[in-house]
Design a protein around this motif. Structure first.
Motif, PDB file in Angstrom:
ATOM      1  N   ALA A   1       2.323 -20.001   7.217  1.00 51.55           N
ATOM      2  CA  ALA A   1       3.228 -21.133   7.381  1.00 51.55           C
ATOM      3  C   ALA A   1       4.108 -21.310   6.149  1.00 51.55           C
ATOM      4  CB  ALA A   1       2.431 -22.405   7.656  1.00 51.55           C
TER       5      ALA A   1
ATOM      6  N   ALA B   1       8.234 -20.995   6.631  1.00 56.60           N
ATOM      7  CA  ALA B   1       8.986 -22.245   6.708  1.00 56.60           C
ATOM      8  C   ALA B   1       9.880 -22.467   5.490  1.00 56.60           C
ATOM      9  CB  ALA B   1       8.032 -23.424   6.859  1.00 56.60           C
TER      10      ALA B   1
ATOM     11  N   VAL C   1      10.031 -28.231   4.269  1.00 57.06           N
ATOM     12  CA  VAL C   1       9.288 -28.456   5.506  1.00 57.06           C
ATOM     13  C   VAL C   1       7.811 -28.174   5.298  1.00 57.06           C
ATOM     14  CG1 VAL C   1       8.944 -27.606   7.860  1.00 57.06           C
ATOM     15  CG2 VAL C   1      11.248 -28.101   7.031  1.00 57.06           C
TER      16      VAL C   1
ATOM     17  N   LEU D   1       4.564 -30.954   5.302  1.00 59.08           N
ATOM     18  CA  LEU D   1       3.323 -30.770   6.053  1.00 59.08           C
ATOM     19  C   LEU D   1       2.111 -30.746   5.145  1.00 59.08           C
ATOM     20  CD1 LEU D   1       1.303 -29.670   8.174  1.00 59.08           C
ATOM     21  CD2 LEU D   1       2.471 -27.466   8.009  1.00 59.08           C
TER      22      LEU D   1
ATOM     23  N   ASN E   1       7.261 -32.471  15.583  1.00 66.43           N
ATOM     24  CA  ASN E   1       6.727 -31.106  15.553  1.00 66.43           C
ATOM     25  C   ASN E   1       7.800 -30.022  15.594  1.00 66.43           C
ATOM     26  OD1 ASN E   1       3.498 -31.279  17.293  1.00 66.43           O
ATOM     27  ND2 ASN E   1       4.255 -32.355  15.488  1.00 66.43           N
TER      28      ASN E   1
ATOM     29  N   PHE F   1       8.763 -28.092  12.431  1.00 64.70           N
ATOM     30  CA  PHE F   1       7.970 -26.970  11.934  1.00 64.70           C
ATOM     31  C   PHE F   1       8.266 -25.672  12.683  1.00 64.70           C
ATOM     32  CE2 PHE F   1       5.380 -30.902  11.598  1.00 64.70           C
ATOM     33  CZ  PHE F   1       5.534 -31.091  10.246  1.00 64.70           C
TER      34      PHE F   1
ATOM     35  N   TRP G   1      12.774 -19.408  10.251  1.00 70.80           N
ATOM     36  CA  TRP G   1      12.840 -20.869  10.407  1.00 70.80           C
ATOM     37  C   TRP G   1      14.299 -21.315  10.522  1.00 70.80           C
ATOM     38  CZ3 TRP G   1      15.260 -24.936   8.143  1.00 70.80           C
ATOM     39  CH2 TRP G   1      14.820 -26.218   8.499  1.00 70.80           C
TER      40      TRP G   1
ATOM     41  N   THR H   1       3.538 -23.898  12.589  1.00 71.37           N
ATOM     42  CA  THR H   1       4.573 -23.440  11.669  1.00 71.37           C
ATOM     43  C   THR H   1       4.550 -21.923  11.528  1.00 71.37           C
ATOM     44  OG1 THR H   1       4.280 -25.521  10.464  1.00 71.37           O
ATOM     45  CG2 THR H   1       5.538 -23.796   9.364  1.00 71.37           C
TER      46      THR H   1
END
Length: 430
Positions: free
Chosen positions: A43, A47, A51, A55, A112, A115, A223, A364
């Protein structure tokens, strides 16, 4: 959102092959992930920095965030041997009175699609796939009707303490029409927490087009492609005209710090169904919530994102169970990273466990595939933990649990089985 206003997403969405090519290395990494920590690394890799930090972060110095995880490592599992159990075990239970295949579920979390473009639909499909409860946030970027089409099983709708009662009535009606089984009122979000990583990153969705944010977007190509090639997202269940980049402003304008127990009673009357108070860490608050009509106590500190040095939820769980008795449902979230953490929470008084960061790391990292992988990882770990403990069902784990879980370094005499007689077993250490 200048690029979306210019219609760039409509052009990019028609460009073939780019997304599969960009996504391929992350998809392979998700396939090879063996634990939640692996999904977290993927993740972070996939990302935009701000972001991922949104998270991953907690409030202030992130003391509560660290303690929430460390608290589980201080709990030992004193297992039984030669229990004669054959895998797979029975992980089924009831949450909000509904049958589910797993005693844990994806917590309602805001925005959501920030992500991954799959957003809430990915989590709903994963929950449907695994046969467990799904939780939808009132700040979701996917609508209640869209979720209702995907997830036919038990669902809980999460609500904040909004000022506008007409807005509350409207969203509750939508939740009823979407066949949501329960309501969860979040009560630990009356002020917006001090999340310093967001401040340092200049957190906005979409990114400001500063040199720093552009550079971070370049470093996160898949992303960025997701963001630029899909429609802009909004708060689908509150006000579709409010762009998702105004999260803090919208929350600050609508959250009602003056919301009190009388307002909560009014809300329960409007909902008139199974209901959880989400954000309880004190026994006296749990008792009060039960007295005014909440059917479920949800022990949570908002993922350690609100009040710094709030307690680890697993540490306060036994006192909440003592306060409300054996027959009141308790959900716990916070600090969960392993199936063994879920086993410890069930053993110490929770009826079900909510996961937030673990499934969002999966989302993610890989969208729907990543969420399914996160749930599968925790399922396998929980199954293994229960088997090694010598408990073949969730009910057995909850009944025998306090005799199996002890704080590190403590003797058996110091931790008697406080729930054994309540839950159908004799006193003493089992």
């Amino acid at each position: 959102m200048p690029f979306h206003r210019m219609g760039v997403h409509k052009v990019l969405s028609k460009v073939p092959l780019v997304k599969p090519i960009l996504e391929a290395p992350y998809a392979r990494a998700v396939d090879n992930a063996v634990n939640i920590a692996d999904l977290r690394k993927i993740a972070k890799w996939r990302a935009h920095k701000m972001v991922f930090d949104y998270l991953d972060a907690g409030a202030d110095d992130e003391i509560s965030l660290r303690r929430g995880k460390d608290a589980y490592s201080e709990l030992e599992m004193h297992y039984h041997v030669l229990s004669g159990l054959q895998p797979p075990l029975d992980l089924s239970t009831k949450i909000f009175g509904k049958d589910v295949n797993l005693p844990f579920f994806t917590c309602p979390t805001a925005g959501n699609r920030m992500f991954h473009t799959d957003g809430e639909t990915a989590a709903a499909k994963a929950a449907e796939h695994h046969g467990t409860l799904y939780g939808l946030s009132s700040l979701a970027t996917t609508s209640i009707p869209d979720i209702a089409k995907i997830h036919k099983g038990p669902k809980v709708f999460q609500l904040y303490v909004w000022k506008d009662r007409e807005l509350v009535k409207d969203v509750l009606q939508k939740a009823k029409e979407g066949n949501f089984d329960a309501l969860a009122l979040t009560v630990d979000f009356t002020w917006y927490g001090n999340r310093e990583r967001d401040i340092r990153n200049g957190f906005t969705i979409p990114p400001n087009y500063t040199p720093k944010q552009v550079w971070e977007a370049i470093k996160a190509p898949v992303w960025s492609w997701d963001f630029l090639s899909n429609p802009a997202y909004t708060y689908a269940n509150i006000n579709t005209e409010v762009p998702a980049d105004s999260l803090a402003a919208f929350v600050n304008s609508q959250i009602n710090p003056a919301f009190d127990w009388k307002d909560a009673e009014w809300l329960l009357g409007e909902w008139n169904g199974p209901s959880a108070i989400k954000g309880v860490v004190r026994p006296d608050d749990a008792i009060k919530a039960k007295e005014i009509g909440f059917t479920t106590m949800w022990v949570s500190n908002h993922g350690a994102r609100q009040l710094e040095t709030s307690p680890a939820t697993i540490d306060v769980l036994p006192s909440i169970r003592d306060a409300v008795g054996a027959d009141t449902e308790i959900i716990l979230d916070g600090g969960i990273q392993r199936g063994t953490d879920i086993a410890k929470a069930l053993a110490l008084g929770a009826d079900a466990v909510g996961i937030g960061k673990p499934y969002l790391y999966g989302l993610t990292a890989g969208g729907e595939k990543g969420v399914k992988k996160a749930i599968e990882i925790l399922k396998v770990e929980l199954d293994r933990a229960m088997g090694l403990l010598g408990t073949g069902t969730v009910d057995e784990l909850k009944k025998r649990g306090p005799g199996l879980i002890k704080r590190r370094g403590a003797s058996a005499r110091d931790y008697p089985d406080r729930y054994a007689s309540e839950r159908g077993y004799g006193g003493g250490i089992i």
